[in-house]
Write an enzyme that holds these catalytic residues in place. Structure first.
Site, short mmCIF file in Angstrom:
data_model
loop_
_atom_site.label_atom_id
_atom_site.label_comp_id
_atom_site.label_asym_id
_atom_site.label_seq_id
_atom_site.Cartn_x
_atom_site.Cartn_y
_atom_site.Cartn_z
N SER A 67 -1.96 1.85 29.25
CA SER A 67 -0.65 1.65 28.63
C SER A 67 0.43 2.56 29.22
CB SER A 67 -0.79 1.86 27.12
OG SER A 67 0.39 1.51 26.44
N ALA A 387 8.26 3.39 15.32
CA ALA A 387 9.50 3.76 16.02
C ALA A 387 9.33 3.65 17.54
CB ALA A 387 9.93 5.17 15.64
N ARG A 526 0.48 18.23 13.14
CA ARG A 526 1.82 17.77 13.48
C ARG A 526 2.77 17.94 12.29
NH1 ARG A 526 1.11 15.65 18.35
NH2 ARG A 526 -0.87 14.63 18.85
#
Length: 557
Positions: A67, A387, A526
């Site tokens: 990808s 997003a 995170r």
């Protein structure tokens, strides 16, 4: 497993010894690593794909791609009969298979799994696996390893589809299992026919003169740019200038991932493109973002996956409203379709607020496409996007069946009416969008059709709402499993007390929102923060990062 099959497997596997000291883990992206380490793993995933085909009695897909990763990486993932990702229940088997230390351990593992899953190898219907790869130089040798893995299972065949986008391969698997022809041309034909339908039914009042027909696309120097070059020759209305489609280094200073994260122009874009509608695909064309270049700058106005989702949701809500007009409601003829929007906690808070203000049902899931896709499938029309530009629209079989019937009724009683056109538009969207997986090419055509329908420029689209400033940081940890979350990863239940401390910090900032979650791939926690200004978002993220350090005694980075 008979002796002949065991002998074939031992002989084949001995040609692909696993790399020493490397541990593989199957996730949303399948297996991904430096290409030089992957031959053994890809061979073994070939075996897995053949077994999955036998167990399900269906065609399975195997895609070789990494990808948006750098060109020296590669990866492999499996497409299930629906065209979706490999079922989660087989992921532990994939891990064990990839990490088996030698041929005999591999054979024992296969023996045990075949018994556990009651997979009959002798006399089973022929297995078929569709093989695809992206443009990476390492793809050819890995494709050969996959073929050898597939054919190591007696009666299994590998059908090489060549260089394709990841979404094309997923579409082909879904189509083949529905009894539809599944070539690249079939894929292009379906996209183009549906796109033209949508353009044919643009309301007269929305003149196409309002929207420029020029679109510039960054192909990420990957397979998507090559395919779009082919596709654009068959597009009547839209003029597409494809850049970065093979003359540079894959994903280097280009692509949807780079544009979305860095918010700067990709390579070969510049001041001359200011104000023109631009889009960017990622390396295997399953992500899409739009942007416009700012005057005299390398900065951009980003139109991300949240805004793409909002555009799709607005259009579909409008069409459902027209179809289920007041007369229909009185006659109780309408199918009360459930329309749901699915996001993760990383979706910008302004987008979630906007969607709720439209009256839409918005639900959050944990991070990861498999969770989003699964939740979206619970609705008659389920829309999900991250997003980063990966997402799609799912239509239930029950709704599509009703819609076909309703369309036929309207064609005979009120052909050409607003309701009839709305039914035709919804049917066209269901055929244009790739319901198997996020697809940058089909998504791009749908965006273009809806912008034409609305008569909107990219700037008008971008004004749907103003993103809240945000900041993401990460904290190195010894053990990421020390953090346990609930409520789609937005609330921490362990360590005890940290959530209350995060809430106290967040309350100090106007429009503040913050959550922490353990990474799925590395030992870090995170931190995501939003607030009314960039400075406030930065400060909130940093203060919560210090809290993680304080509560868990980890060193921050």
């Amino acid at each position: 497993m008979n002796e002949q099959q065991r002998s074939i497997l031992i002989q084949s596997a001995s040609r692909f010894p696993p790399p020493p000291g490397v541990k593989f883990s199957y996730g949303t992206a399948g297996f991904r690593a430096d290409a030089s380490l992957l031959e053994s793993t890809v061979f073994r995933v070939g075996i897995l794909a053949a077994l999955r085909s036998i167990q399900t009695g269906s065609v399975i897909g195997l895609m070789i791609t990494a990808s948006h990763n750098k060109v020296s990486d590669n990866g492999v993932k499996v497409a299930d009969p629906s065209g979706g990702m490999l079922t989660q229940s087989w992921e532990p088997f994939a891990d064990a298979l990839a990490n088996a230390p030698d041929s005999h351990s591999l054979l024992q593992l296969l023996d045990d799994f075949v018994k556990k899953e009651k997979i009959t190898l002798e006399g089973a219907p022929a297995a078929e696996v569709l093989l695809g790869r992206d443009t990476r130089p390492s793809g050819m040798s890995l494709l050969d390893a996959a073929k050898q893995g597939i054919t190591a299972i007696m009666g299994a065949s590998a059908r090489v589809m060549g260089v394709v986008t990841t979404p094309q391969l997923h579409w082909m698997v879904r189509a083949k299992n529905k009894g539809v022809e599944a070539s690249e041309n079939n894929y292009f034909d379906q996209l183009l026919a549906s796109f033209r339908y949508l353009l044919d039914y643009i309301p007269q009042r929305n003149s196409r003169n309002n929207v420029t027909d020029k679109l510039i696309v960054d192909g990420s120097d990957g397979v998507g740019g090559e395919k779009l070059e082919k596709l654009k020759t068959r597009l009547g209305y839209l003029t597409i200038d494809v850049r970065n489609y093979g003359d540079g280094v894959l994903n280097e200073g280009v692509g949807a991932d780079y544009v979305q994260k860095e918010k700067v122009v990709p390579r070969s874009f510049g001041p001359a493109d200011a104000g023109i509608r631009c889009a960017s695909l990622d390396g295997d064309a399953d992500r899409l973002v739009y942007f416009s270049v700012l005057s005299n700058s390398n900065k951009i106005d980003l139109v991300d996956g949240d805004k793409i989702l909002s555009l799709f949701a607005l259009f579909l809500k409008e069409q459902l409203g027209i179809l289920n007009g007041p007369e229909d409601a009185k006659a109780n003829k309408s199918y009360q379709a459930s329309l749901g929007v699915v996001q993760t906690a990383y979706a910008n808070g302004a987008s979630t607020d906007y969607l709720k203000q439209l009256g839409l049902e918005v639900v959050l899931t944990p991070t990861g496409v498999k969770y989003l896709h699964e939740k979206a499938a619970e609705y008659d029309i389920g829309i999900y996007f991250e997003a980063n530009g990966h997402g799609t629209i799912l239509f239930s079989d029950a709704f599509l069946s009703w819609l076909e019937t309703r369309n036929n009724e309207l064609a005979s009683t009120s052909k050409g009416s607003d309701q009839h056109k709305a039914a035709l538009r919804l049917l066209a969207v269901s055929k244009l969008i790739n319901q198997a997986v996020g697809d940058a090419l089909s998504g791009l055509l749908l965006v273009e059709a809806i912008l034409q329908h609305m008569g909107w420029s990219i700037h008008k689209w971008n004004e749907l709402y103003q993103d809240l400033p945000s900041r993401q940081l990460k904290v190195k940890v010894v053990d990421r499993t020390a953090i346990i979350t609930i409520n789609a990863e937005t609330t921490v239940v362990r360590p005890v007390g940290i959530q209350e401390a995060i809430d106290t910090e967040t309350a100090k900032y106007p429009q503040g929102r913050c959550f922490i979650r353990p990474s799925g791939t590395e030992d870090v926690v995170r931190v995501y923060a939003e607030a009314s200004t960039q400075e406030a978002a930065d400060n909130l993220a940093r203060s919560v990062m210090r809290l993680v350090d304080q509560y868990l005694g980890f060193s921050s980075s």
